[in-house]
Design a protein around this motif. Structure first.
Motif, PDB file in Angstrom:
ATOM      1  N   UNK A   1       0.808  -1.222   0.000  1.00 34.50           N
ATOM      2  CA  UNK A   1       0.000   0.000   0.000  1.00 34.50           C
ATOM      3  C   UNK A   1       0.839   1.269   0.000  1.00 34.50           C
ATOM      4  N   UNK A   2       2.080   1.181   0.496  1.00 35.41           N
ATOM      5  CA  UNK A   2       2.914   2.373   0.578  1.00 35.41           C
ATOM      6  C   UNK A   2       3.214   2.985  -0.775  1.00 35.41           C
ATOM      7  N   UNK A   3       3.267   2.162  -1.830  1.00 38.02           N
ATOM      8  CA  UNK A   3       3.530   2.686  -3.177  1.00 38.02           C
ATOM      9  C   UNK A   3       2.464   3.688  -3.580  1.00 38.02           C
ATOM     10  N   UNK A   4       1.224   3.412  -3.195  1.00 40.09           N
ATOM     11  CA  UNK A   4       0.135   4.340  -3.517  1.00 40.09           C
ATOM     12  C   UNK A   4       0.333   5.666  -2.791  1.00 40.09           C
ATOM     13  N   UNK A   5       0.709   5.596  -1.533  1.00 38.46           N
ATOM     14  CA  UNK A   5       0.925   6.805  -0.735  1.00 38.46           C
ATOM     15  C   UNK A   5       2.039   7.649  -1.337  1.00 38.46           C
ATOM     16  N   UNK A   6       3.141   7.006  -1.703  1.00 38.63           N
ATOM     17  CA  UNK A   6       4.295   7.732  -2.233  1.00 38.63           C
ATOM     18  C   UNK A   6       3.970   8.407  -3.563  1.00 38.63           C
TER      19      UNK A   6
ATOM     20  N   UNK B   1      -5.544   8.644   2.105  1.00 42.00           N
ATOM     21  CA  UNK B   1      -6.350   9.737   2.671  1.00 42.00           C
ATOM     22  C   UNK B   1      -5.793  10.213   4.007  1.00 42.00           C
ATOM     23  N   UNK B   2      -5.186   9.300   4.758  1.00 43.79           N
ATOM     24  CA  UNK B   2      -4.569   9.713   6.016  1.00 43.79           C
ATOM     25  C   UNK B   2      -3.393  10.648   5.765  1.00 43.79           C
ATOM     26  N   UNK B   3      -2.665  10.386   4.697  1.00 43.52           N
ATOM     27  CA  UNK B   3      -1.504  11.202   4.360  1.00 43.52           C
ATOM     28  C   UNK B   3      -1.902  12.456   3.578  1.00 43.52           C
ATOM     29  N   UNK B   4      -2.825  12.300   2.624  1.00 46.05           N
ATOM     30  CA  UNK B   4      -3.219  13.390   1.724  1.00 46.05           C
ATOM     31  C   UNK B   4      -4.733  13.428   1.648  1.00 46.05           C
TER      32      UNK B   4
ATOM     33  N   UNK C   1      12.376   7.557   0.377  1.00 47.73           N
ATOM     34  CA  UNK C   1      11.576   7.996  -0.773  1.00 47.73           C
ATOM     35  C   UNK C   1      10.671   9.179  -0.434  1.00 47.73           C
ATOM     36  N   UNK C   2      10.068   9.162   0.757  1.00 52.27           N
ATOM     37  CA  UNK C   2       9.160  10.254   1.113  1.00 52.27           C
ATOM     38  C   UNK C   2       9.908  11.585   1.234  1.00 52.27           C
ATOM     39  N   UNK C   3      11.193  11.530   1.577  1.00 49.40           N
ATOM     40  CA  UNK C   3      11.998  12.759   1.607  1.00 49.40           C
ATOM     41  C   UNK C   3      12.069  13.383   0.212  1.00 49.40           C
ATOM     42  N   UNK C   4      12.168  12.538  -0.811  1.00 47.81           N
ATOM     43  CA  UNK C   4      12.209  13.044  -2.185  1.00 47.81           C
ATOM     44  C   UNK C   4      10.884  13.730  -2.524  1.00 47.81           C
ATOM     45  N   UNK C   5       9.770  13.065  -2.209  1.00 43.45           N
ATOM     46  CA  UNK C   5       8.454  13.660  -2.473  1.00 43.45           C
ATOM     47  C   UNK C   5       8.311  14.999  -1.756  1.00 43.45           C
ATOM     48  N   UNK C   6       8.763  15.073  -0.507  1.00 45.49           N
ATOM     49  CA  UNK C   6       8.593  16.303   0.278  1.00 45.49           C
ATOM     50  C   UNK C   6       9.418  17.466  -0.258  1.00 45.49           C
TER      51      UNK C   6
END
Length: 277
Positions: free
Chosen positions: A43-48, A74-77, A260-265
């Motif tokens: 599921x994390x791939x969807x979040x990222x 939805x919890x994240x975004x 990976x989330x650091x890259x998105x941020x």
């Protein structure tokens, strides 16, 4: 057709593709990305991917995926829309496994691939790339590129993204330390990653969301979905933004490792740098 010399891609090139919204823009003209990504197992791939797409400045992200992944998205975004509707680009396959694809999901992906808007085909959906009548952007890493070439009847041991793009009739983003963005009738574009810290789990999911967002923005501003040269330039701009965001994240961590989330941020900072450039 003879091989065309590869060209580079810069901040200035990216600045010609991405743009700041104006008072006349709305969420549709800024681009809407549809995402069928993630799975119960991953599921994390969807979040990222969703997080990355939002951070590139699109007007809306629609997420259509498994319940567990949708809850985490939805919890994240919470801005994310989880209902079907108009989109200007799709992202499919990140965090999925073709071996566990249901008949219902197969039908949904077939509908996306037979639509009119560009489809970024990643990871677990790459086996379907050859079936697309929609404009397609395949995003394989090395082993996936070999499998894609074998599926297209090409020599899997020849790492020629331009040949793959011509056989596919779409754009190929062959990921690696140097990523090659190829289209059937254009010179390939090569972008070398500014940091090796980018080689970590999940950064491909971030890239897929970034590519989807930049392409949706270009379509929202009036580019033809079938203009593969424009789609190629948008994909190259996304690769540049992804690499620059990674470099900014590494700098923020004083040269240390990133996730990976650091890259998105850091994508908003990368977009800002491109626009200022």
């Amino acid at each position: 057709m003879g091989a065309m010399a590869a060209q580079g891609w810069t901040r200035a090139d990216t600045a010609e593709v991405v743009s700041e919204p104006t008072a006349d823009d709305d969420k549709y003209s800024r681009g809407v990305v549809g995402m069928r990504t993630g799975s119960t197992a991953f599921p994390g791939a969807a979040v990222l991917g969703v997080d990355a797409a939002w951070r590139c400045g699109v007007g809306m992200v629609r997420y259509l995926g498994p319940e567990r992944a949708a809850d985490l998205v939805l919890a994240r975004r919470p801005e994310t829309v989880t209902a079907e509707g108009r989109v200007q680009a799709w992202v499919i396959g990140s965090g999925t496994d073709a071996a566990h694809r249901s008949a219902r999901e197969r039908a949904a992906l077939a509908a996306v691939l037979s639509g009119d808007v560009p489809v970024i085909v990643d990871a677990g959906a790459l086996d379907l790339a050859g079936e697309a009548s929609a404009p397609v952007v395949a995003t394989p890493h090395g082993r996936e590129h070999q499998r894609l070439r074998r599926m297209l009847g090409l020599d899997p041991d020849t790492d020629d993204a331009s040949e793959t793009a011509r056989a596919l009739g779409g754009v190929v983003v062959r990921k690696g330390a140097t990523t090659v963005i190829a289209a059937p009738d254009s010179p390939p574009i090569e972008i070398t990653a500014p940091t090796s810290w980018l080689a970590t789990a999940g950064t491909g999911d971030v890239l897929a969301g970034t590519v989807g967002a930049v392409i949706a923005g270009v379509i929202g501003r009036g580019a033809s979905p079938g203009d593969l040269a424009a789609v190629q330039r948008a994909a190259a701009s996304a690769v540049w933004l992804h690499g620059h965001a990674a470099a900014l994240a590494v700098a923020a961590h004083r040269g240390g490792p990133i996730a990976a989330l650091d890259v998105a941020e850091h994508l908003p900072h990368a977009v800002a740098d491109a626009l200022r450039g």
